[in-house]
Scaffold this active site. Structure first.
Site, PDB file in Angstrom:
ATOM      1  N   ASP A 121      13.157 -11.110  -0.794  1.00  0.00           N
ATOM      2  CA  ASP A 121      12.476 -11.757   0.335  1.00  0.00           C
ATOM      3  C   ASP A 121      13.179 -11.262   1.590  1.00  0.00           C
ATOM      4  OD1 ASP A 121      11.631 -13.397   2.358  1.00  0.00           O
ATOM      5  OD2 ASP A 121      12.064 -15.289   1.317  1.00  0.00           O
ATOM      6  N   ILE A 122      12.471 -10.473   2.399  1.00  0.00           N
ATOM      7  CA  ILE A 122      13.108  -9.840   3.558  1.00  0.00           C
ATOM      8  C   ILE A 122      13.616 -10.877   4.577  1.00  0.00           C
ATOM      9  CG2 ILE A 122      11.027  -9.520   4.992  1.00  0.00           C
ATOM     10  CD1 ILE A 122      12.155  -6.632   5.557  1.00  0.00           C
TER      11      ILE A 122
ATOM     12  N   TYR B 101       1.710  -7.860  15.996  1.00  0.00           N
ATOM     13  CA  TYR B 101       2.197  -6.770  15.148  1.00  0.00           C
ATOM     14  C   TYR B 101       2.793  -5.660  16.028  1.00  0.00           C
ATOM     15  CZ  TYR B 101       1.743  -2.806  11.847  1.00  0.00           C
ATOM     16  OH  TYR B 101       1.956  -1.710  11.049  1.00  0.00           O
TER      17      TYR B 101
ATOM     18  N   ILE C 210      -3.433   4.321   7.388  1.00  0.00           N
ATOM     19  CA  ILE C 210      -3.169   5.087   6.162  1.00  0.00           C
ATOM     20  C   ILE C 210      -4.282   4.806   5.144  1.00  0.00           C
ATOM     21  CG2 ILE C 210      -1.528   5.508   4.280  1.00  0.00           C
ATOM     22  CD1 ILE C 210      -0.467   6.337   7.071  1.00  0.00           C
TER      23      ILE C 210
ATOM     24  N   ILE D 231       8.695  -9.315  -2.873  1.00  0.00           N
ATOM     25  CA  ILE D 231       8.709 -10.789  -2.881  1.00  0.00           C
ATOM     26  C   ILE D 231       7.751 -11.334  -3.960  1.00  0.00           C
ATOM     27  CG2 ILE D 231       6.947 -11.017  -1.061  1.00  0.00           C
ATOM     28  CD1 ILE D 231       8.612 -13.428  -0.030  1.00  0.00           C
TER      29      ILE D 231
ATOM     30  N   GLN E 299       0.829  -1.221   0.000  1.00  0.00           N
ATOM     31  CA  GLN E 299       0.000   0.000   0.000  1.00  0.00           C
ATOM     32  C   GLN E 299       0.859   1.265   0.000  1.00  0.00           C
ATOM     33  OE1 GLN E 299      -2.086   1.068   3.578  1.00  0.00           O
ATOM     34  NE2 GLN E 299      -3.566   2.355   2.506  1.00  0.00           N
TER      35      GLN E 299
HETATM   36  C1  AKB Z   1      -2.947  -1.803  10.859  1.00  0.00           C
HETATM   37  O1  AKB Z   1      -4.149  -1.514  10.962  1.00  0.00           O
HETATM   38  O2  AKB Z   1      -2.470  -2.873  11.231  1.00  0.00           O
HETATM   39  C2  AKB Z   1      -2.016  -0.766  10.269  1.00  0.00           C
HETATM   40  C3  AKB Z   1      -1.354   0.074  11.307  1.00  0.00           C
HETATM   41  C4  AKB Z   1      -2.159   1.007  12.123  1.00  0.00           C
HETATM   42  O3  AKB Z   1      -0.180   0.007  11.484  1.00  0.00           O
HETATM   43  N1  AKB Z   1      -2.718   0.053   9.347  1.00  0.00           N
END
Ligand code: AKB
Length: 320
Positions: free
Chosen positions: A53-54, A143, A173, A35, A12
């Protein structure tokens, strides 16, 4: 002259950032690393592309040597919602992949590494309104865990090896070129496509879920401004708070209704609500404003007008 490798160049942010940097530095100086097979004509026709490929350090090193790269922008990531479906994959790509980038940069003495963080670095014990730059970082998503660990390892390479590593905490974003994949804030992109196509949208977050968001032109500006900022003036390195606007699904729907009065929204909440509930509602980005002059241009209504115009034209051409 910089030679830049963008890893995740078809994603994105990567897809638009690559084109923007090619305008600034020249097409041949910005290598689109990805990738997947790159299919975008714009990316294929404006500069070199390389399979990267990271998670494969030798692959990254080979591409860096082949193109004499001196800066890496690492945009490859498994986002929050996908990360909860496969936490081990998220760790491997986001963390082990990023360490590969840092190690290649250290061994080959690159000039700069850029690695984005996210509002996901915060967690439920962080103050949620006007979240400060320095605060509690105890995320509950994988994450988020990788984003905090990424910020810390980046700063470690700055202090231990004197490297130039930079990054900022992106909010959600919103863009109209390449769809996001696997995030919690993705609803704020999908809603515009559905508003144009079907005049209705079913949202997976509750109507009053306030989250920090940003339109892509501001995201590109922030990324490039920090990438180009005078390093000696930076007190922070890889963890700048960044803000533009905050809204809920209900507020976003009202903004769309100003252009499409018949638009309706309903709600079918899923597991992503828990992720959103652990994130800030708004962000204090005064460090970015003070240290490298950050200032956003788009508010919600300006973004909505532009999104609906651009997507309306694409829809007429049958592009979605
Ligand atoms: C997500 O929603 O995982 C991402 C972020 C806020 O990093 N867009």
């Amino acid at each position: 002259m910089k030679k830049i490798l963008i890893i995740g160049a078809a994603g994105q942010i990567g897809s638009e950032l690559t084109l923007e940097l090619r305008e600034i530095y020249g097409g041949e100086n910005v290598i689109a690393g990805e990738i997947k097979e790159i299919t975008s004509e714009k990316l294929l026709n404006s500069g070199p592309v390389a399979k990267v490929d990271i998670t494969d350090i030798n692959n990254i090193a080979d591409v860096v040597k082949k193109y004499n790269v001196d800066a890496i922008i690492s945009m490859a990531a498994i986002l929050s919602a996908c990360g909860e479906q496969n936490p081990q994959l998220a760790w491997n790509v986001n963390m082990n992949g990023f360490i590969n980038v840092l190690e290649v940069a250290r061994e080959l003495k690159l000039k700069q590494v850029f690695n984005p963080s996210s509002i996901a670095a915060f967690g439920p014990s962080t103050p949620r309104n006007n979240t400060p730059q320095e605060t509690v970082l105890k995320p509950t998503s994988m994450y988020g865990v990788t984003k905090v660990a990424g910020e810390l390892i980046a700063d470690y390479y700055v202090f231990k090896y004197g490297m130039d590593v930079r990054g900022l905490r992106y909010p959600g974003i919103i863009s109209n070129e390449t769809l996001p994949g696997g995030g919690t804030t993705d609803y704020a992109v999908a809603i515009y496509y559905e508003a144009i196509k079907n005049k209705k949208y079913t949202c997976f977050l509750k109507e009053d879920t306030m989250l920090p968001m940003m339109y892509m032109p501001d995201c590109l500006k922030a990324t490039i401004d920090l990438f180009q900022a005078d390093y000696s003036k930076l007190k922070h390195h890889s963890d700048f708070n960044l803000a533009a606007m905050s809204f809920t699904p209900a507020i976003l729907a009202e903004s769309i209704k100003k252009h499409i009065p018949e638009f309706t929204i309903d709600y079918k909440i899923d597991f992503r609500q828990a992720i959103a509930d652990s994130w800030p509602r708004s962000i204090d980005d005064s460090a970015a404003r003070e240290e490298w002059g950050w200032k956003p241009s788009y508010d919600l209504d300006a973004m909505t007008a532009d999104m609906l115009k651009v997507l309306g034209e694409k829809h007429k051409k049958g592009l979605f």
